[in-house]
Design a protein around this motif. Structure first.
Motif, PDB file in Angstrom:
ATOM      1  N   GLN A  10       8.394  -2.125   2.487  1.00 14.49           N
ATOM      2  CA  GLN A  10       7.450  -1.864   1.404  1.00 14.49           C
ATOM      3  C   GLN A  10       6.564  -0.699   1.827  1.00 14.49           C
ATOM      4  N   PHE A  11       6.370   0.261   0.922  1.00 10.29           N
ATOM      5  CA  PHE A  11       5.506   1.394   1.212  1.00 10.29           C
ATOM      6  C   PHE A  11       4.981   1.974  -0.095  1.00 10.29           C
ATOM      7  N   GLU A  12       3.885   2.731   0.012  1.00 14.45           N
ATOM      8  CA  GLU A  12       3.315   3.395  -1.159  1.00 14.45           C
ATOM      9  C   GLU A  12       3.529   4.891  -1.026  1.00 14.45           C
ATOM     10  N   TYR A  13       3.675   5.551  -2.186  1.00 11.83           N
ATOM     11  CA  TYR A  13       3.924   6.981  -2.216  1.00 11.83           C
ATOM     12  C   TYR A  13       3.142   7.590  -3.377  1.00 11.83           C
ATOM     13  N   PHE A  14       2.469   8.705  -3.112  1.00  9.52           N
ATOM     14  CA  PHE A  14       1.749   9.418  -4.161  1.00  9.52           C
ATOM     15  C   PHE A  14       2.649  10.518  -4.706  1.00  9.52           C
ATOM     16  N   TYR A  15       2.885  10.498  -6.013  1.00 15.55           N
ATOM     17  CA  TYR A  15       3.715  11.493  -6.680  1.00 15.55           C
ATOM     18  C   TYR A  15       2.790  12.482  -7.377  1.00 15.55           C
ATOM     19  N   PRO A  16       2.570  13.663  -6.773  1.00 13.64           N
ATOM     20  CA  PRO A  16       1.581  14.613  -7.295  1.00 13.64           C
ATOM     21  C   PRO A  16       1.830  15.077  -8.732  1.00 13.64           C
ATOM     22  N   TRP A  18       2.797  13.509 -11.262  1.00 12.70           N
ATOM     23  CA  TRP A  18       2.297  12.535 -12.234  1.00 12.70           C
ATOM     24  C   TRP A  18       0.909  12.023 -11.873  1.00 12.70           C
ATOM     25  N   GLN A  19       0.371  12.460 -10.729  1.00 11.61           N
ATOM     26  CA  GLN A  19      -0.931  11.981 -10.251  1.00 11.61           C
ATOM     27  C   GLN A  19      -0.975  10.456 -10.215  1.00 11.61           C
ATOM     28  N   ARG A  20       0.104   9.858  -9.708  1.00 18.33           N
ATOM     29  CA  ARG A  20       0.232   8.393  -9.665  1.00 18.33           C
ATOM     30  C   ARG A  20       0.709   7.943  -8.297  1.00 18.33           C
ATOM     31  N   TRP A  21       0.247   6.755  -7.919  1.00 19.20           N
ATOM     32  CA  TRP A  21       0.738   6.084  -6.724  1.00 19.20           C
ATOM     33  C   TRP A  21       1.807   5.088  -7.152  1.00 19.20           C
ATOM     34  N   PHE A  22       2.825   4.933  -6.314  1.00 22.35           N
ATOM     35  CA  PHE A  22       3.894   3.978  -6.568  1.00 22.35           C
ATOM     36  C   PHE A  22       4.086   3.088  -5.355  1.00 22.35           C
ATOM     37  N   GLU A  23       4.214   1.804  -5.622  1.00 19.80           N
ATOM     38  CA  GLU A  23       4.566   0.847  -4.580  1.00 19.80           C
ATOM     39  C   GLU A  23       6.083   0.703  -4.625  1.00 19.80           C
ATOM     40  N   THR A  39       3.997   1.092 -10.352  1.00 16.58           N
ATOM     41  CA  THR A  39       2.777   1.888 -10.199  1.00 16.58           C
ATOM     42  C   THR A  39       1.707   1.058  -9.514  1.00 16.58           C
ATOM     43  N   SER A  40       0.955   1.707  -8.664  1.00  7.95           N
ATOM     44  CA  SER A  40      -0.135   1.032  -7.960  1.00  7.95           C
ATOM     45  C   SER A  40      -1.329   1.974  -7.888  1.00  7.95           C
ATOM     46  N   SER A  41      -1.636   2.604  -9.002  1.00 11.96           N
ATOM     47  CA  SER A  41      -2.642   3.660  -9.026  1.00 11.96           C
ATOM     48  C   SER A  41      -4.037   3.188  -8.627  1.00 11.96           C
ATOM     49  N   LYS A  42      -4.407   1.971  -8.964  1.00 10.45           N
ATOM     50  CA  LYS A  42      -5.759   1.518  -8.622  1.00 10.45           C
ATOM     51  C   LYS A  42      -5.942   1.510  -7.107  1.00 10.45           C
ATOM     52  N   THR A  43      -5.010   0.911  -6.393  1.00 10.07           N
ATOM     53  CA  THR A  43      -5.080   0.882  -4.932  1.00 10.07           C
ATOM     54  C   THR A  43      -4.988   2.288  -4.374  1.00 10.07           C
ATOM     55  N   GLY A  44      -4.066   3.070  -4.895  1.00 14.66           N
ATOM     56  CA  GLY A  44      -3.879   4.431  -4.417  1.00 14.66           C
ATOM     57  C   GLY A  44      -5.077   5.309  -4.678  1.00 14.66           C
ATOM     58  N   ASP A  45      -5.710   5.147  -5.830  1.00 12.51           N
ATOM     59  CA  ASP A  45      -6.897   5.940  -6.146  1.00 12.51           C
ATOM     60  C   ASP A  45      -8.028   5.646  -5.168  1.00 12.51           C
ATOM     61  N   ILE A  46      -8.162   4.398  -4.795  1.00 16.14           N
ATOM     62  CA  ILE A  46      -9.186   4.027  -3.810  1.00 16.14           C
ATOM     63  C   ILE A  46      -8.866   4.679  -2.466  1.00 16.14           C
TER      64      ILE A  46
END
Length: 57
Positions: A10-16, A18-23, A39-46
């Motif tokens: 399991q890992f998170e990745y920021f896709y520039p 789309w300005q979104r984080w993905f789990e 999508t996991s934008s809330k966690t990624g935004d933090i």
């Protein structure tokens, strides 16, 4: 790694673009792997806010 160790990764990745984080989760099975994206934008935004505060990114 998921295949050789037969464990879920399991890992998170920021896709520039789309300005979104993905789990991402990688599940091994006998014929290969299965990958899920959520999508996991809330966690990624933090995380991104914290990184910017410390000038890491």
């Amino acid at each position: 790694m998921a295949i050789t160790q037969q464990t879920v990764m399991q890992f998170e990745y920021f896709y520039p673009a789309w300005q979104r984080w993905f789990e991402n989760r990688v599940y091994p099975f006998t014929e290969g792997i299965s990958i899920t994206f959520q999508t996991s934008s809330k966690t990624g935004d933090i995380l991104l806010t914290c990184l910017r505060a410390f000038a890491v990114c």
